[in-house]
Motif scaffolding. Structure first.
Motif, mmCIF file in Angstrom:
data_model
loop_
_atom_site.group_PDB
_atom_site.id
_atom_site.type_symbol
_atom_site.label_atom_id
_atom_site.label_comp_id
_atom_site.label_asym_id
_atom_site.label_seq_id
_atom_site.Cartn_x
_atom_site.Cartn_y
_atom_site.Cartn_z
ATOM 1 N N VAL A 196 -11.409 6.463 -3.373
ATOM 2 C CA VAL A 196 -11.216 5.019 -3.188
ATOM 3 C C VAL A 196 -12.396 4.421 -2.438
ATOM 4 C CG1 VAL A 196 -9.739 3.265 -2.147
ATOM 5 C CG2 VAL A 196 -8.712 5.274 -3.224
ATOM 6 N N TYR B 253 -6.732 4.648 3.025
ATOM 7 C CA TYR B 253 -7.873 3.730 3.129
ATOM 8 C C TYR B 253 -7.535 2.558 4.043
ATOM 9 C CZ TYR B 253 -11.812 0.805 1.772
ATOM 10 O OH TYR B 253 -12.950 0.033 1.800
ATOM 11 N N LEU B 254 -6.299 2.059 3.974
ATOM 12 C CA LEU B 254 -5.878 0.962 4.832
ATOM 13 C C LEU B 254 -5.905 1.379 6.302
ATOM 14 C CD1 LEU B 254 -4.705 -1.907 5.114
ATOM 15 C CD2 LEU B 254 -2.428 -0.885 4.879
ATOM 16 N N GLN C 9 -6.867 -6.117 -3.187
ATOM 17 C CA GLN C 9 -6.142 -4.977 -2.629
ATOM 18 C C GLN C 9 -5.624 -4.065 -3.735
ATOM 19 O OE1 GLN C 9 -5.587 -4.396 0.756
ATOM 20 N NE2 GLN C 9 -6.926 -6.128 1.183
ATOM 21 N N SER D 47 -6.657 -1.418 -5.307
ATOM 22 C CA SER D 47 -6.757 0.038 -5.184
ATOM 23 C C SER D 47 -6.742 0.498 -3.735
ATOM 24 C CB SER D 47 -8.036 0.533 -5.859
ATOM 25 O OG SER D 47 -9.188 -0.038 -5.241
ATOM 26 N N THR D 48 -6.211 -0.330 -2.845
ATOM 27 C CA THR D 48 -6.126 0.042 -1.435
ATOM 28 C C THR D 48 -4.949 0.972 -1.215
ATOM 29 O OG1 THR D 48 -7.114 -2.054 -0.726
ATOM 30 C CG2 THR D 48 -5.869 -0.826 0.912
ATOM 31 N N THR D 49 -5.232 2.223 -0.974
ATOM 32 C CA THR D 49 -4.184 3.183 -0.649
ATOM 33 C C THR D 49 -3.926 3.161 0.852
ATOM 34 O OG1 THR D 49 -5.816 4.952 -0.426
ATOM 35 C CG2 THR D 49 -4.802 4.660 -2.585
ATOM 36 N N THR E 3 0.531 3.813 -3.092
ATOM 37 C CA THR E 3 0.101 5.189 -2.849
ATOM 38 C C THR E 3 1.106 6.191 -3.392
ATOM 39 O OG1 THR E 3 -1.042 4.466 -0.843
ATOM 40 C CG2 THR E 3 -0.610 6.812 -1.070
ATOM 41 N N GLN F 216 -9.414 1.252 7.505
ATOM 42 C CA GLN F 216 -9.865 -0.122 7.682
ATOM 43 C C GLN F 216 -9.316 -0.726 8.975
ATOM 44 O OE1 GLN F 216 -11.960 -2.094 5.315
ATOM 45 N NE2 GLN F 216 -12.405 0.058 5.005
ATOM 46 N N SER G 6 -13.863 0.802 -2.872
ATOM 47 C CA SER G 6 -13.691 0.255 -1.511
ATOM 48 C C SER G 6 -12.394 -0.541 -1.390
ATOM 49 C CB SER G 6 -14.890 -0.619 -1.113
ATOM 50 O OG SER G 6 -16.070 0.142 -1.085
ATOM 51 N N GLY G 7 -11.373 -0.063 -2.090
ATOM 52 C CA GLY G 7 -10.065 -0.705 -2.019
ATOM 53 C C GLY G 7 -9.888 -1.911 -2.915
ATOM 54 N N SER H 140 0.827 -1.210 0.000
ATOM 55 C CA SER H 140 0.000 0.000 0.000
ATOM 56 C C SER H 140 0.858 1.255 0.000
ATOM 57 C CB SER H 140 -0.928 -0.002 1.221
ATOM 58 O OG SER H 140 -0.242 0.316 2.404
#
Length: 309
Positions: free
Chosen positions: A249, A266-267, A259, A261-263, A93, A270, A254-255, A89
């Motif tokens: 996102v 956003y992580l 994973q 598009s999980t920046t 990013t 979560q 929603s990521g 991530s």
């Protein structure tokens, strides 16, 4: 001697005293303290306290409901640095932010130069450029999610024979978010660069044109030196905004998928609000802050070197 005798001859109330300047100085200091107190308090509440809380949480076993249960030292930091998803991530990013910031800068400068040369439609276009900036990110994300919707979206309507679902594709989910991000924030660079172009002396450009400078040559030797500082500053602003991307996102993917598009932002959300692990989320935040600082320092050094060359 005469001045001393004259001073003694005056009434006590009329004699000069050093207390008046002291009192005035105290009153001035009190006024300054009174007016600066809200600013200092806001810095402490909004800056120092959250930073200290994050540092303490990162060094402890903390949950959302029970922070600082047990001090674990650097265990949280060591854990995230060995977690492949967290490290991925970070890289995702930073790469996303650099690409998006460069694209926004390139398109922003090109549009600003074109607007500055336009004489009729410039005002209308400048007004339209404000629309993406004043649109909430959640609305922007929803709009572009509808554009990319394979079941009746704009993209599917324009290209009915091509099966496209970028938000559901691992390779295209993050670029799709980046496209929406560029659309929203490029007008910011356009406005800043356009303002810098308006301060340039037209006589300089006319003289260069008479000397045979046109097109790329005119831009490189006349226009670019006048706006380089503004472009670099706008690029840094854009880079920081891109590093913080969360709304797009959250709304668009929603990521996911997986994973893809999980920046990092956003992580963090979560981990903190779904897994309730505040200690781990704080550790990710600290490492990410260090990475952002390092990236901005490197980019600043390269930009300074390019300008001097």
């Amino acid at each position: 001697m005469a001045d001393t005798l004259a001073a003694r001859a005056l009434p006590r109330s009329a004699r000069p005293s050093g207390l008046a300047p002291r009192r005035a100085g105290r009153r001035a200091s009190a006024s300054v303290a009174l007016f600066t107190a809200p600013t200092i308090l806001s810095i402490i509440v909004l800056g120092a306290y959250p930073l200290l809380f994050i540092l303490a949480a990162a060094l402890s076993d903390s949950t959302l409901g029970r922070p600082f249960q047990e001090w674990v030292g650097t265990a949280n930091l060591e854990s995230i640095l060995t977690d492949a998803d967290v490290v991925a991530s970070f890289a995702r990013t930073v790469g996303y932010a650099l690409v998006v910031a460069v694209a926004s800068a390139v398109f922003g400068v090109a549009i600003a130069v074109a607007l500055e040369r336009a004489t009729r439609s410039g005002a209308v276009v400048r007004t339209l450029l404000l629309l993406p900036l004043i649109t909430p990110p959640v609305v922007v994300g929803t709009l572009w999610k509808l554009v990319f919707n394979p079941g009746g979206g704009l993209l599917a309507t324009v290209l009915p024979d091509v099966s496209l679902a970028p938000l559901s594709t691992t390779a295209w989910a993050l670029p799709a978010i980046g496209l929406a991000d560029v659309w929203q924030w490029t007008p910011l660079i356009v406005i800043l660069v356009y303002a810098a172009l308006r301060t340039q002396d037209p006589a300089v450009r006319e003289a260069a044109s008479l000397d045979g400078a046109h097109g790329i040559r005119l831009f490189r030797h006349i226009t670019w030196p006048a706006i380089a500082g503004t472009v670099v500053a706008a690029f840094f602003i854009r880079l920081v905004i891109a590093l913080k991307v969360f709304d797009l996102v959250f709304v668009m993917t929603s990521g996911g998928p997986g994973q893809a598009s999980t920046t990092t932002t956003y992580l963090i959300q979560q981990v903190a609000l779904k897994e309730f692990d505040i200690g781990r989320a704080s550790a990710i935040t600290i490492v990410f802050a260090v990475i952002v600082t390092a990236v901005t320092l490197v980019v600043a050094g390269l930009a300074r070197k390019a300008r001097h060359e």
